[in-house]
Every structure is written in structure tokens, then in C-alpha cells.
Design an enzyme around this catalytic site. Structure first.
Site, PDB file in Angstrom:
ATOM      1  N   PRO A  97      -5.417 -10.433  45.315  1.00  0.00           N
ATOM      2  CA  PRO A  97      -5.178  -8.876  44.631  1.00  0.00           C
ATOM      3  C   PRO A  97      -3.910  -8.010  45.202  1.00  0.00           C
ATOM      4  CG  PRO A  97      -6.847  -8.766  46.059  1.00  0.00           C
ATOM      5  CD  PRO A  97      -6.557  -9.890  46.297  1.00  0.00           C
ATOM      6  N   GLY A  98      -3.146  -8.597  45.980  1.00  0.00           N
ATOM      7  CA  GLY A  98      -2.120  -7.802  46.346  1.00  0.00           C
ATOM      8  C   GLY A  98      -1.939  -7.106  47.800  1.00  0.00           C
ATOM      9  N   SER A  99      -3.112  -7.099  48.730  1.00  0.00           N
ATOM     10  CA  SER A  99      -3.346  -6.231  49.849  1.00  0.00           C
ATOM     11  C   SER A  99      -2.109  -6.792  50.846  1.00  0.00           C
ATOM     12  CB  SER A  99      -4.782  -6.266  50.188  1.00  0.00           C
ATOM     13  OG  SER A  99      -5.302  -7.663  50.621  1.00  0.00           O
ATOM     14  N   LYS A 100      -2.150  -7.988  50.896  1.00  0.00           N
ATOM     15  CA  LYS A 100      -1.355  -8.672  51.853  1.00  0.00           C
ATOM     16  C   LYS A 100       0.356  -8.039  51.595  1.00  0.00           C
ATOM     17  CE  LYS A 100      -2.217 -12.860  50.784  1.00  0.00           C
ATOM     18  NZ  LYS A 100      -3.436 -12.410  50.178  1.00  0.00           N
ATOM     19  N   CYS A 133     -10.382 -18.273  53.703  1.00  0.00           N
ATOM     20  CA  CYS A 133     -11.675 -17.671  53.903  1.00  0.00           C
ATOM     21  C   CYS A 133     -12.849 -18.453  54.050  1.00  0.00           C
ATOM     22  CB  CYS A 133     -12.202 -16.269  53.174  1.00  0.00           C
ATOM     23  SG  CYS A 133     -12.023 -16.778  51.298  1.00  0.00           S
TER      24      CYS A 133
END
Length: 441
Positions: free
Chosen positions: A8-11, A130
């Protein structure tokens, strides 16, 4: 920097925050799922950065579209079975099967090899999952090291604040073991996943309803209907040579202990696997030294979609006609449009000449102006961007838009007044101050 499987783009968000406002670097956020990328695009509308590019492509196809050695850093957080997140998603335990790791391993290796090809010599890539299954973790890293024939090496790093355990060099990988549990699937693999997810969703729905209305809440009992006897076609379980542990001599040379295992009980978190690799010599995908890697060949989009669906994902392959928030098409500046931008936006001619202002078409009668860094400008000038080899969803910060008429050859025939966009006003002011040697404060 390339974030290959970004949603979802957090990195990407953390990378952009670390880079700062006037950095000349580039962060490319890529994901094969256009629907997931639409949420990523919305996420960055309020955090828009000049150094940010969003693309939509399968990670394993990027090296063929972009060419070798394009990026200084690559984050390769591949699709996985997610068995490290069982604490957060309990249904994964109910539908866990050993064979899932065997099924997804070839795709993970292909994505990792594409990342290695895209990496410049001297650059570093991160391979992560993960999952805590060695078939998805150390086996992929070992196969990648074999395939690159010494071009990649594992790097020893420290994650401050985390208790990590070293990677392992020995694991069980026989077909009989990988079939364990398959005979217990009464309704088929896909049905088992669907039922478990439905039960988990029902539990969460009940808890939420109870919290909002303690007096009158009724537990949600409606469950997703599952047709009896329906089976999702599953490929035969076959343990490939790339899944086998290395020999003692190979393990000694590979230094798999430099991989990091983050286990839930050590940090009160989920479970993760991280490996940092550095590229010491040129290597391109297709030059694999390991014959077993060559034999597998590239996986087609339809086969990858079917595989991910069987493992429990809901994959959507990019279709150019079905991007929820649309894609953009770079256009060339005309002398009249360049003069119009200088007058109406107050920018110097150098902004257009150096490519810091990019003109793009969003549909048949609308164009937008994006403010980018020099790094992004250089990237958009490359053949893959000009020829639309990889769908481009965003590039930089949107600073203006206008109605227009565009000819069939892509030439802008007429353009209305350029109107400033609220999200890009501060970035444009900051860029103008930086150009003039003034402080934006």
C-alpha cells in the site's frame, strides 16, 4: 530507488520523507495491481513529492521493459504466503498448507532476478517477505546467488531496536512433506481459503457492531456461500532444485547467516525475513548460471495470476483501459505552450528546457503540468517512458491543469488557460525560490 511491489505504499512514503524536499533522487513506486495502486495514488495526493513516480507493471517484467542497471537501490518485498502475520490474520493458520510456499517460490525468484538485473553495480537490493518459511526466504536468496554467479553478495547489516536471528542454511524440502495437509482439504484449496476469510470477516464485523451499539447489537451471522464440491485447479506439487538447501561448501560461500529473521516472539511483532544484497559485477536477467533457473523460464501473466489466486491472493493484472484513477501520457512542449507556462505560472524558460515541468495528457481534452526533479526528468526522457512500455500513473507534483485539444499525432493543437492546482502551489513556490537562491520560508 525502485519499490517493486509497493502497495500500500508505506515503504515509498518513508523513503520520500528521508530524501527531503530538494533532493534530486527518484523514488519509483510500482505494483502490478492497478486497483491497489489507485489507493497508493490517493495516499500521495496530500504527500506529493517532485521526486516520486508511480508505475504499474509486474515486477518480473520490469527488467525487460526498462533495461538493465537502472537503479541504485531496489526494494523487493515480494508476494508471499504471509505465514509470519498469523497473529494479525488468524485465518491464515486455519488454511495454512506447506505446498503454498512451493507454489509461489518460482514467482518470488523471478521477481528477485528482475530486481538484480535492474540494480546498478555497487547498488544494494533488499529481498523481504512477511513469511518465515525458508522455501520463500533463504531458498530464494540462495538460488539468486547461484544464478548471478558471484555478481551479488549478501551484506551483513544491523536493524537497531529489533532482535534478529541469523538466516538458516538447512531445511526440509521433499515433495511428500510439501503434500502434508492437502488430503485434509475437504472442499478444495480455494474453498478452504474463502471459508476461513469469511469466518474471520464475520468475527471482525460482529466485534465492530458490538462496540458501536452495545445495547442493540446483534452478531453478524451472514456468511459467504460456498458451493460444495467446487475445487480450484491446483498445479502438481513439484520441488524444484532451487528450493533445495545448498551444500555445506555452497552455504559457507553464500553466508546465508547474514540474512535476518524477525520472529514474532522476539519483538512482539509479526514475522519477517530480510536479506540485503550488493551487486559487485554486471549481470542481466537471462544470463543465469544455474541451469534449473533457466529451465523454469519466465512465468506468463495468466499463469502468475492463477498461481497467486490459488495461494490466496486476489490478483488483478494491469489493463490499460481499466485504471481506476487513469494513467498519464507525456507530451512535448510546443513554443506557444512554453511561453504560456512562463507567463501564467511565472516560471523561467529553463524549467521547460531542463524538463522540470512536464506536460502530460490525462484524457482526450485535458492536460496537466507536473513539477519534477532533474532525476525524474531524465527518467521520463528514456525510451520506456516515451514509448509507454510501462504504464505511468503519476510523475512529480501536479501544479496546473487546462482544457485542450490534442491531434491524433499527440500534438497539442489548442490549450485553454493554465489553472494552478492547490496541491502543487507550495512546491512550485519552493522550486522558484530555490532557483533564485532564496529561502522558501
Amino acid at each position: 530507488i525502485l519499490d517493486m511491489c509497493a502497495a500500500p505504499g508505506s515503504k515509498s512514503e518513508q523513503l520520500l520523507q528521508m530524501m527531503g524536499t530538494n533532493s534530486q533522487g527518484v523514488v519509483v513506486t510500482n505494483d502490478p495491481d492497478p486497483k491497489r495502486l489507485s489507493s497508493v495514488k490517493r495516499r500521495f495526493q496530500t504527500l506529493a513529492k517532485r521526486a516520486h513516480v508511480i508505475t504499474c507493471s509486474r515486477g518480473e517484467d520490469l527488467s525487460r521493459a526498462l533495461g538493465p542497471e537502472c537503479f541504485d537501490k531496489v526494494i523487493c518485498d515480494v508476494p508471499c504466503t504471509g505465514d509470519g502475520t498469523i497473529r494479525k490474520f488468524p485465518y491464515l493458520w486455519r488454511c495454512w498448507r506447506a505446498k503454498r510456499a512451493v507454489m509461489i517460490h518460482p514467482l518470488q525468484l523471478q521477481i528477485a532476478m528482475s530486481a538484480a538485473s535492474l540494480l546498478k553495480v555497487g547498488g544494494r537490493m533488499i529481498y523481504s517477505t512477511c513469511s518465515i518459511n525458508p522455501i520463500e526466504d533463504e531458498a530464494v536468496v540462495a538460488a539468486l546467488l547461484k544464478a548471478t554467479n558471484g555478481a551479488l553478495r549478501l551484506v551483513s547489516v544491523e536493524l537497531k531496536g529489533f532482535v534478529t536471528r541469523p538466516g538458516i542454511a538447512s531445511w526440509a524440502a521433499d515433495e511428500e512433506l510439501m503434500r502434508k495437509g492437502a488430503e485434509d482439504d475437504s472442499g478444495g484449496e480455494g474453498e478452504d481459503v474463502e471459508a476461513a476469510e469469511s469466518n474471520d470477516a464475520t468475527e471482525r464485523s460482529s466485534a465492530k457492531k458490538q462496540k458501536t451499539d452495545d445495547a442493540q447489537a446483534k452478531p453478524a451471522t451472514k456468511k459467504k456461500k460456498v458451493k460444495k464440491g467446487k475445487r480450484v485447479e491446483i498445479a502438481a506439487i513439484k520441488v524444484l532444485p532451487t528450493m533445495l538447501p545448498p551444500t555445506a561448501k555452497e552455504a559457507k560461500d553464500m553466508h546465508l547467516e547474514r540474512c535476518m529473521r524477525i520472529l514474532p516472539q522476539d519483538n512482539n511483532t509479526e514475522g519477517f525475513f530480510v536479506a540485503v544484497l550488493e551487486k559487485y559485477a554486471p549481470w542481466e536477467e537471462g544470463a543465469a548460471a544455474e541451469s534449473s533457473v533457466k529451465e523454469n523460464g519466465p512465468m506468463s501473466a495468466s499463469k502468475a495470476k492463477k498461481l497467486l489466486s490459488n495461494v490466496g491472493f486476489n490478483p488483478r493484472v494491469a489493463d490499460e483501459s481499466k485504471f481506476p484513477l487513469g494513467k498519464i501520457e507525456p507530451l512535448e512542449w510546443t513554443p506557444s505552450l512554453s511561453e504560456q507556462a512562463q507567463v501564467q505560472l511565472g516560471v523561467p524558460a529553463s524549467f521547460v528546457e531542463d524538463g522540470l515541468l512536464r506536460l502530460v495528457r490525462v484524457d482526450e481534452d485535458h492536460l496537466e503540468v507536473f513539477l519534477v526533479t532533474k532525476g525524474v526528468a531524465a527518467m521520463l526522457a528514456q525510451a520506456w517512458a516515451r514509448k509507454q512500455l510501462v504504464p505511468l500513473l503519476s510523475a512529480g507534483v501536479r501544479v496546473a491543469h487546462a482544457l485542450c485539444r490534442i491531434e491524433a499525432d499527440g500534438r497539442v493543437a489548442a490549450c485553454g488557460p493554465l489553472k494552478l492546482c492547490a496541491e502543487g502551489t507550495m512546491d512550485l513556490a519552493s522550486a522558484l525560490c530555490h532557483e533564485a537562491g532564496l529561502s522558501a520560508g
